[in-house]
Design an enzyme around this catalytic site. Sequence first.
Site, PDB file in Angstrom:
ATOM      1  N   GLU A 140       0.812  -1.226   0.000  1.00 32.97           N
ATOM      2  CA  GLU A 140       0.000   0.000   0.000  1.00 32.97           C
ATOM      3  C   GLU A 140       0.837   1.264   0.000  1.00 32.97           C
ATOM      4  OE1 GLU A 140      -0.622  -2.735   1.943  1.00 32.97           O
ATOM      5  OE2 GLU A 140      -2.278  -2.211   3.300  1.00 32.97           O
ATOM      6  N   ILE A 141       1.989   1.211   0.636  1.00 38.50           N
ATOM      7  CA  ILE A 141       2.829   2.406   0.767  1.00 38.50           C
ATOM      8  C   ILE A 141       3.192   3.000  -0.585  1.00 38.50           C
ATOM      9  CG2 ILE A 141       4.968   1.056   0.887  1.00 38.50           C
ATOM     10  CD1 ILE A 141       6.051   3.108   2.878  1.00 38.50           C
TER      11      ILE A 141
END
Lengths: 225, 225, 245, 245
Positions: free
Chosen positions: B52-53
């Site tokens: 997700e980062i």
Amino acid sequence: MSPTKIEGLPREMIALRVSREIQDGMYVNLGIGIPTLISNWIEGKDVYLQAEIGMLKTGALADGDDVDQDLINASCQAVTALPGSSYFDIAESFGMIRGGHIDIAVMGALQINVRGDYAGWSNPSRGLFVGNVGGSMDLCAGAKKLYIAMEHTTKDGEYKIVNELSYPSTAEGRVSMLFTDLAVIDITPKGMVLKEVMPGLTPEMVQSVTEPKLIIDPNCKEMEL
Amino acid sequence: MSPTKIEGLPREMIALRVSREIQDGMYVNLGIGIPTLISNWIEGKDVYLQAEIGMLKTGALADGDDVDQDLINASCQAVTALPGSSYFDIAESFGMIRGGHIDIAVMGALQINVRGDYAGWSNPSRGLFVGNVGGSMDLCAGAKKLYIAMEHTTKDGEYKIVNELSYPSTAEGRVSMLFTDLAVIDITPKGMVLKEVMPGLTPEMVQSVTEPKLIIDPNCKEMEL
Amino acid sequence: MNKVLPSLEEAIADIKDGAVIAIPGFFACGVPRALLQALIKKGTKNLTLTCGCGPLLGAADELKQLTLNGQLKKVIDSYGLFRSASKGMQDPFEQAIRAGKIEFEVYPMGTMAEKYRAGGAGIPAFYTPTGVGSVMENIVNEITDKRTPKETKVINGNKYILEYALQPDYAFVHAKYADTEGNLRYSKTARNFNHVMATAAKITIAEAENIVEPGKIDGDDVHTPGIYVKRIVKVERPTFAITID
Amino acid sequence: MNKVLPSLEEAIADIKDGAVIAIPGFFACGVPRALLQALIKKGTKNLTLTCGCGPLLGAADELKQLTLNGQLKKVIDSYGLFRSASKGMQDPFEQAIRAGKIEFEVYPMGTMAEKYRAGGAGIPAFYTPTGVGSVMENIVNEITDKRTPKETKVINGNKYILEYALQPDYAFVHAKYADTEGNLRYSKTARNFNHVMATAAKITIAEAENIVEPGKIDGDDVHTPGIYVKRIVKVERPTFAITID
């Protein structure tokens, strides 16, 4: 009946006058037509031109070996890059435009009215309901200041500054200044305020080719060019 | 009264079983906990892990000189890059997630019910209305397939597979398969279908630690590990 | 996962009559010409081409053929007609629009950009200030009596238009570099609509001037991550006139 | 236009009590630590810090000082508490939340990302599928009796939540490279929330590990165009522990 047409400044001089409003450090988007000519007058200024296609800090027009088919401006002209130019995708480009990051957008127009509504994207005489809207409405919606640069009347001398638009509007109430070959006009909540006239003209002469009643600024003066 | 707890497979074996569902060419997001362990079982497969980062194709955990403080996964662990890894900003990352581009997301859970609702983000015992929701709800909303990997019951042997969630839900009706230390369960419009059991268990034993009535698949078999 | 296919024909083999295809490009710049030419050769009919800013004006020969072959059902664009009215009257595409043979629908350019971006990012609809106070408060296409009002909402005292995501069946994109796993990198202003369209379409097909091994494009320099790209074909760098009229 | 200022103090000199400041970073990665430390030194009070994914957990020392100094009015985040409940009970920040001294509001991470992106891009509101069927159909903050329902809409048979743009007064961002005109480039996963926050804020202040002349970052490699960045300060590359708990 059309008013009597007045011979005004050449397009380059309209562009020059607009260029005076553009300060160092500003991010500016120039529309097709007279606005494009402004870029000739801001060379040397620390001004960043944005092109809708997805570029910041467009350089001069390219020719000869400098032409790169992957490097054009929003008018589809080959341009050059400058140190510090950047490229980005179209959603970022219009995010930038719509999101209020452009200090000044200068657009051409077919008509403008006293409330700062203007029409520039579609000429009904073409007989189509559709037209080429391009990025003009986004620039109107998002630029911090929206200026119009255009000829004061049509080639036939008809009003372009009107009480009510007869052409489809591009945006409502967004224009703050109007630059023509005859005058500089502020658009205020009280109406159109005549700030400057072409050297040699009187406010009355400008009024004669302008449909709405102008408010004559007490300090109304001749344009410095 | 709690059911009698059954000693199940180690967490690594749950991860192994899930890894069998992941095919070459898939884009996969693994949540914190048991799902993270799946990455150990897909080495050699042509699988792209999304973090997700803002990274695609995360590599193995980094240690020693390989650690780069600018290169972590969504669990805040230093990871390595692989040829073909890419980085992007968080809006692009969650566009990718929400927009249906992730083939499989595997998440942990506190509770799951027969309709495929699950709770994973907030334990009310903490006594707060807020909690750490992170990216879990986005993954639920956007992944093409959502799998849950978790222990079948709590440490105290209480039901985690329940008729109605008592914890705040993460998403409703989005889970399609459930992998536990005791069983593999399909979640279908008709209900929970028991597909596989831990070697040595009977469907009845799995039912004894599962609150909702399970549909026993006619081909229900022992997990291959 | 090597996504490179040996030919344009194979890359578009599954495109059926009635498909909706996104075509990037800003006039002549960044247009997937080779894929368009393959589409002409294939002869697929009843197509809807969703554009952004005049790629079909920039690929005028291809537009002429698509029009004359009767392959087009509908075009969506912000700037799809010749600037000059008289030139437009001579243009087979504009003639087909006027004759009601091709449907033509118009949105502001930034709205087009955002519709694709929303389509790719799982945002079904969004509010925009663009077009408020204009005919763009309606769906605008060249059918006289069909002008459907769009939904609007006042937020913090200002009026906004609700616009919906666009998710074409396919996107054709043109990249300067592709690695074999589909990571793409564009050149300068040729990026324009390529990235957002790649995210929006169900199946994105990239033509690339250069195909390289994974890792040759640095991870921080990838413009379109490979997750969005299903198929890649190597093409020659096109040559074309830059100006349009 | 050279946007480089000689000190952190000058870069944040105009920030007043009550300011709303966006803080990027994904836990420890990509957090503007030096600017946060300058904010502590300045002692500005009544601050709202809008985050994305736990930058204040990643900058635990700075959070502790901001909390103990009483500088915080409100924090918005998707993941702002210690994972471990027992550790959380010892944490001054969580204690202040429990005591009602700091307001804490929670959104899903992708919704946070999109709120900034919308704020920067002139989109006042958007629909999202994220959080449907959860308490996120309400505005969720740590005030027992205040749970305001969000507007929802059914589009094509699915339910979506209306979320609004977020436009902080300031954004602090951390870049690997800045040129003097504000073009930024981030390193790997340290990009995370930096770009969208830079677009969303009224005034964006960048701390950069390296400051270079315009042109040193290739135009195709710029991550955040300079138009979004008002001030730049050179900082040392920070060192920090990567793990959080």
